[in-house]
Design a protein around this motif. Structure first.
Motif, mmCIF file in Angstrom:
data_model
loop_
_atom_site.group_PDB
_atom_site.id
_atom_site.type_symbol
_atom_site.label_atom_id
_atom_site.label_comp_id
_atom_site.label_asym_id
_atom_site.label_seq_id
_atom_site.Cartn_x
_atom_site.Cartn_y
_atom_site.Cartn_z
ATOM 1 N N VAL A 25 5.576 10.442 0.650
ATOM 2 C CA VAL A 25 4.847 9.440 -0.029
ATOM 3 C C VAL A 25 5.676 8.348 -0.312
ATOM 4 O O VAL A 25 6.985 8.388 -0.753
ATOM 5 N N ILE A 26 5.457 7.094 0.259
ATOM 6 C CA ILE A 26 5.753 5.960 0.171
ATOM 7 C C ILE A 26 4.940 4.874 -0.555
ATOM 8 O O ILE A 26 3.868 4.784 -0.607
ATOM 9 N N ASP A 27 5.842 4.095 -1.625
ATOM 10 C CA ASP A 27 5.192 3.500 -2.549
ATOM 11 C C ASP A 27 4.924 2.155 -1.826
ATOM 12 O O ASP A 27 5.442 1.670 -1.079
ATOM 13 N N LYS A 28 4.406 1.040 -2.929
ATOM 14 C CA LYS A 28 3.970 -0.357 -2.565
ATOM 15 C C LYS A 28 5.238 -1.071 -2.072
ATOM 16 O O LYS A 28 5.247 -2.162 -1.532
ATOM 17 N N ILE B 71 0.622 -1.128 -0.134
ATOM 18 C CA ILE B 71 -0.007 0.046 0.144
ATOM 19 C C ILE B 71 0.895 1.436 -0.040
ATOM 20 O O ILE B 71 2.083 1.430 0.625
ATOM 21 N N TYR B 72 0.326 2.337 -0.672
ATOM 22 C CA TYR B 72 0.987 3.504 -0.746
ATOM 23 C C TYR B 72 0.663 4.182 0.708
ATOM 24 O O TYR B 72 -0.355 3.994 1.300
ATOM 25 N N VAL B 73 1.660 4.846 1.492
ATOM 26 C CA VAL B 73 1.404 5.456 2.833
ATOM 27 C C VAL B 73 1.885 7.100 2.647
ATOM 28 O O VAL B 73 2.952 7.200 1.902
ATOM 29 N N ILE B 74 1.017 8.009 2.859
ATOM 30 C CA ILE B 74 1.143 9.572 2.722
ATOM 31 C C ILE B 74 1.153 9.971 4.195
ATOM 32 O O ILE B 74 0.032 9.806 4.734
#
Length: 267
Positions: free
Chosen positions: A104-107, A82-85
């Motif tokens: 913003v962290i990607d999957k 999951i992306y985490v913002i």
């Protein structure tokens, strides 16, 4: 072809306790992952706590703990696909005041965007260095951008992002731990509705739920309607869908570019 982002907007009582903030975040990341969400979105400074409210000085701030906690957030993003913002404080390489940032962290657990809050409040600027650059990134083919709280006071920012081709705004707020109710209850969500409608943006806005918080997290459609919101002063998560195949009322649409080009009439 429809482009869709399934979002989870989360709020919790952000505090100076980095470990407690992290626990809230990891729990919500896991819950959002179990619901097959594409993105989980958190409030401003939700990992570090917010300087000037949660703590009054950077002296003895535990940067090592914050760094380790950020790595755990990235790992949770990867583990839950999951992306985490999320919002945090970020050390400044020049040695000046830290930045108030939205990460913003990607999957895969990689950092794909770092936005440093460009407009700090008159109180916040004593603790944070304003950023100078706006960002855009794609999630599921939808062009997104990040903004933070006080940025909403400047409509020029949103016109800038519109000119960059942005379709969706993830905007994180910290309006909480107030001693009494404020005018923010009557103007902040409403201003965000205006920014959405005049620019035809999808908007996810998140806020801390620490009491007293003058407004909860909300999800806003491109016509400016609040499609969903959480409860005041209560931790929670809401799931919504950004779907670019849907069409909404866009009153300024026929002449928006004309105005952006500098011609302020449609004669």
């Amino acid at each position: 072809m429809a482009k869709v982002i399934k979002t989870a907007a989360c709020q919790f009582p952000v505090s100076a306790d980095i470990s407690a903030n992290l626990d809230w975040m990891i729990s919500f990341i896991q819950q959002a992952g179990e619901k097959d969400c594409d993105v989980v979105h958190f409030p401003e400074c939700c990992l570090s706590g917010y300087a000037s409210v949660d703590f009054k000085t950077w002296k003895n701030f535990d940067w090592d703990l914050l760094h380790d906690s950020a790595e755990r957030v990235a790992q949770a993003a990867k583990e839950n696909n999951i992306y985490v913002i999320y919002g945090t404080s970020r050390q400044n390489e020049t040695g000046d005041k830290p930045y108030n940032s939205l990460i913003v962290i990607d999957k895969a657990g990689n950092t794909v965007s770092v936005y440093d809050k460009c407009f700090c409040t008159p109180k916040g600027i004593a603790f944070y260095q304003p950023g100078t650059q706006f960002v855009k990134y794609e999630i599921n083919g939808i062009v997104c951008s990040s903004l933070i709280c006080y940025d909403l006071r400047f409509p020029e920012v949103y016109r800038k992002l519109k000119s960059m081709g942005v379709e969706c705004i993830f905007q994180s707020f910290y309006n909480a731990r107030q001693r009494k109710a404020s005018v923010h209850t009557d103007i902040m969500r409403q201003t965000m509705q205006c920014r959405a409608a005049t620019n035809y943006f999808w908007v996810s806005m998140t806020n801390s739920s620490a009491p007293i918080s003058p407004y909860p997290s909300a999800f806003i459609r491109p016509d400016g309607k609040i499609a969903a919101q959480l409860q005041f002063d209560t931790p929670g998560m809401m799931i919504n869908k950004i779907d670019t195949s849907l069409e909404f009322y866009d009153a300024s649409g026929p002449y928006r570019q004309t105005a952006m080009n500098g011609r302020l009439n449609n004669a």
